[in-house]
Design a protein around this motif. Sequence first.
Motif, PDB file in Angstrom:
ATOM      1  N   ARG A 135       0.850  -1.187   0.000  1.00 12.56           N
ATOM      2  CA  ARG A 135       0.000   0.000   0.000  1.00 12.56           C
ATOM      3  C   ARG A 135       0.885   1.236   0.000  1.00 12.56           C
ATOM      4  N   THR A 136       0.679   2.116  -0.967  1.00 11.67           N
ATOM      5  CA  THR A 136       1.486   3.326  -1.077  1.00 11.67           C
ATOM      6  C   THR A 136       0.762   4.493  -0.416  1.00 11.67           C
ATOM      7  N   PRO A 137       1.323   5.063   0.651  1.00 11.46           N
ATOM      8  CA  PRO A 137       0.671   6.191   1.322  1.00 11.46           C
ATOM      9  C   PRO A 137       0.591   7.410   0.406  1.00 11.46           C
ATOM     10  N   THR A 138      -0.483   8.160   0.553  1.00 13.31           N
ATOM     11  CA  THR A 138      -0.665   9.385  -0.223  1.00 13.31           C
ATOM     12  C   THR A 138      -1.064  10.519   0.706  1.00 13.31           C
ATOM     13  N   GLY A 139      -1.114  11.715   0.158  1.00 12.25           N
ATOM     14  CA  GLY A 139      -1.528  12.867   0.943  1.00 12.25           C
ATOM     15  C   GLY A 139      -0.475  13.284   1.947  1.00 12.25           C
ATOM     16  N   THR A 140      -0.931  13.824   3.069  1.00 15.14           N
ATOM     17  CA  THR A 140      -0.039  14.292   4.134  1.00 15.14           C
ATOM     18  C   THR A 140      -0.171  13.378   5.342  1.00 15.14           C
ATOM     19  N   SER A 141       0.953  12.985   5.902  1.00 18.08           N
ATOM     20  CA  SER A 141       0.924  12.086   7.050  1.00 18.08           C
ATOM     21  C   SER A 141       2.189  12.273   7.873  1.00 18.08           C
ATOM     22  N   THR A 142       2.240  11.586   9.005  1.00 21.23           N
ATOM     23  CA  THR A 142       3.418  11.623   9.873  1.00 21.23           C
ATOM     24  C   THR A 142       3.983  10.215  10.007  1.00 21.23           C
ATOM     25  N   THR A 143       5.238  10.135  10.358  1.00 24.88           N
ATOM     26  CA  THR A 143       5.841   8.810  10.533  1.00 24.88           C
ATOM     27  C   THR A 143       5.273   8.112  11.765  1.00 24.88           C
ATOM     28  N   GLN A 144       4.859   8.890  12.780  1.00 24.48           N
ATOM     29  CA  GLN A 144       4.259   8.252  13.955  1.00 24.48           C
ATOM     30  C   GLN A 144       2.929   7.598  13.601  1.00 24.48           C
ATOM     31  N   ALA A 145       2.100   8.288  12.827  1.00 23.08           N
ATOM     32  CA  ALA A 145       0.819   7.709  12.419  1.00 23.08           C
ATOM     33  C   ALA A 145       1.037   6.462  11.572  1.00 23.08           C
ATOM     34  N   ALA A 146       2.125   6.450  10.808  1.00 22.54           N
ATOM     35  CA  ALA A 146       2.406   5.297   9.949  1.00 22.54           C
ATOM     36  C   ALA A 146       2.712   4.050  10.759  1.00 22.54           C
ATOM     37  N   LEU A 147       3.207   4.214  11.980  1.00 26.91           N
ATOM     38  CA  LEU A 147       3.511   3.057  12.822  1.00 26.91           C
ATOM     39  C   LEU A 147       2.253   2.245  13.102  1.00 26.91           C
ATOM     40  N   GLY A 148       1.190   2.916  13.564  1.00 29.50           N
ATOM     41  CA  GLY A 148      -0.049   2.206  13.856  1.00 29.50           C
ATOM     42  C   GLY A 148      -0.649   1.559  12.628  1.00 29.50           C
ATOM     43  N   ARG A 149      -0.602   2.267  11.496  1.00 28.82           N
ATOM     44  CA  ARG A 149      -1.160   1.704  10.264  1.00 28.82           C
ATOM     45  C   ARG A 149      -0.361   0.493   9.800  1.00 28.82           C
ATOM     46  N   ALA A 150       0.958   0.554   9.943  1.00 28.13           N
ATOM     47  CA  ALA A 150       1.796  -0.569   9.506  1.00 28.13           C
ATOM     48  C   ALA A 150       1.502  -1.820  10.332  1.00 28.13           C
ATOM     49  N   LEU A 151       1.276  -1.660  11.635  1.00 31.04           N
ATOM     50  CA  LEU A 151       0.957  -2.815  12.473  1.00 31.04           C
ATOM     51  C   LEU A 151      -0.390  -3.418  12.084  1.00 31.04           C
ATOM     52  N   LEU A 152      -1.374  -2.568  11.806  1.00 34.31           N
ATOM     53  CA  LEU A 152      -2.676  -3.076  11.369  1.00 34.31           C
ATOM     54  C   LEU A 152      -2.564  -3.773  10.018  1.00 34.31           C
ATOM     55  N   ASP A 153      -1.808  -3.183   9.100  1.00 32.64           N
ATOM     56  CA  ASP A 153      -1.620  -3.814   7.794  1.00 32.64           C
ATOM     57  C   ASP A 153      -0.926  -5.167   7.939  1.00 32.64           C
ATOM     58  N   LEU A 154       0.028  -5.254   8.859  1.00 31.65           N
ATOM     59  CA  LEU A 154       0.726  -6.521   9.077  1.00 31.65           C
ATOM     60  C   LEU A 154      -0.245  -7.589   9.567  1.00 31.65           C
ATOM     61  N   SER A 155      -1.183  -7.207  10.434  1.00 29.29           N
ATOM     62  CA  SER A 155      -2.142  -8.186  10.951  1.00 29.29           C
ATOM     63  C   SER A 155      -3.039  -8.734   9.850  1.00 29.29           C
ATOM     64  N   ARG A 156      -3.235  -7.960   8.786  1.00 26.27           N
ATOM     65  CA  ARG A 156      -4.070  -8.428   7.675  1.00 26.27           C
ATOM     66  C   ARG A 156      -3.258  -9.199   6.632  1.00 26.27           C
ATOM     67  N   GLU A 157      -2.062  -8.710   6.336  1.00 27.50           N
ATOM     68  CA  GLU A 157      -1.267  -9.309   5.266  1.00 27.50           C
ATOM     69  C   GLU A 157      -0.411 -10.485   5.740  1.00 27.50           C
ATOM     70  N   ALA A 158      -0.003 -10.475   6.993  1.00 29.83           N
ATOM     71  CA  ALA A 158       0.836 -11.560   7.525  1.00 29.83           C
ATOM     72  C   ALA A 158       0.371 -11.881   8.942  1.00 29.83           C
ATOM     73  N   PRO A 159      -0.809 -12.482   9.085  1.00 33.35           N
ATOM     74  CA  PRO A 159      -1.385 -12.708  10.422  1.00 33.35           C
ATOM     75  C   PRO A 159      -0.525 -13.578  11.326  1.00 33.35           C
ATOM     76  N   GLU A 160       0.199 -14.553  10.770  1.00 34.59           N
ATOM     77  CA  GLU A 160       1.035 -15.412  11.610  1.00 34.59           C
ATOM     78  C   GLU A 160       2.170 -14.619  12.239  1.00 34.59           C
ATOM     79  N   ALA A 161       2.750 -13.701  11.467  1.00 35.44           N
ATOM     80  CA  ALA A 161       3.798 -12.847  12.018  1.00 35.44           C
ATOM     81  C   ALA A 161       3.218 -11.865  13.026  1.00 35.44           C
ATOM     82  N   ALA A 162       2.041 -11.317  12.720  1.00 32.81           N
ATOM     83  CA  ALA A 162       1.415 -10.346  13.617  1.00 32.81           C
ATOM     84  C   ALA A 162       1.058 -10.967  14.957  1.00 32.81           C
TER      85      ALA A 162
END
Length: 353
Positions: free
Chosen positions: A143-170
């Motif tokens: 997933r390619t981020p767009t718009g305006t964002s912060t690196t801190q906000a990206a942390l939470g999104r990356a963890l949620l994305d990991l739970s969907r894309e790689a549930p065993e690792a999550a």
Amino acid sequence: DAEQVRGRLPGDGPDAAAIASLIAGLDDDTLLRAIRNLGGHDLDALRAAYGQIDDTRPTVIIAYTIKGRGLPTQGHPQNHSSLLTVEQYEQLAAELGMDPVDPWARFEPDSVAGRVCGAVAQWLQRDPVDLATPPAVPADIGRTPTGTSTTQAALGRALLDLSREAPEAAKRVVTVSPDVSSTTNLAGWLNKVGVWSPNERRNWFDDDAETIMHWREKPTGQHMELGIAETNLVGLMGELGAAWSRWGQPLFPIGVMYDPFVERALEPWSYGIYAGGQSILVGTPSGVTLAAEGGAHQSIKTPSIGLEQPGCVSYEPAFAIDVEWTLLDSISRLGRPDGSSSYLRLSTRPVDQ
């Protein structure tokens, strides 16, 4: 020396004469050995004291000692930085019955000391464990981020994305934070995985329609909150990060704290890494992005901490996609014999992606 002890020990109190009379019958060597051999140096007395402990109540043993006992510098206020001369070192070796040329020589296996060391070594020996292979961690979520964002906000999104894309690792991820889970963008992750508790506990705010972070405590929770106790946090990270070698099951601990407070917990975090505890420490917000909360919340010294820490890879991502890539790479190096820890500095400064 003995003359000074005889003159100063009795003092000028009502029992001065009795004390002077008591020590008058002691020769100089006996007097000095008695003064220097405080209770904390008497191992037999210490063992006897430990044997009398009542485990049903707290017990304090006060062991008085003399710093550097047995050395020429014993009891001297400046002996913390003093070194023995070659002659003093050789004299000490002779008094201890040791060879100054071979100071690390082992005790004879059949000696009393050798048998004690052997028994303790056997007691400390860990049975080998079968190491489980950590689950695969993707290098990219897709997933390619767009718009305006912060690196801190990206942390939470990356963890949620990991739970969907790689549930065993999550499932292996355990997040820990002092009291800043909501202010470091972990709310979405907490809502999904819950907060760990030995028993399921009621969420007293579940009827608050305005609450966006749901504090559900349960045995399957993957987040642990420790309050304002950064040292306890990194201690927990070290233990979680060593689960792969101690229990054969890898965990992926990710600790999140305000970056200015990393220094509070730096020493135990380093010790945890040295002991094989592989973890990810996230300092966020970093830099001056917490300036509104006062000067104590501005971190300007921490970048070098991660760079200089052995066994640790340091990142300071600028964009949200950088956070995803560096976080995934950091997770992929946890829980394995050739693994390592990581340190990420994130920010609340909005950046055009």
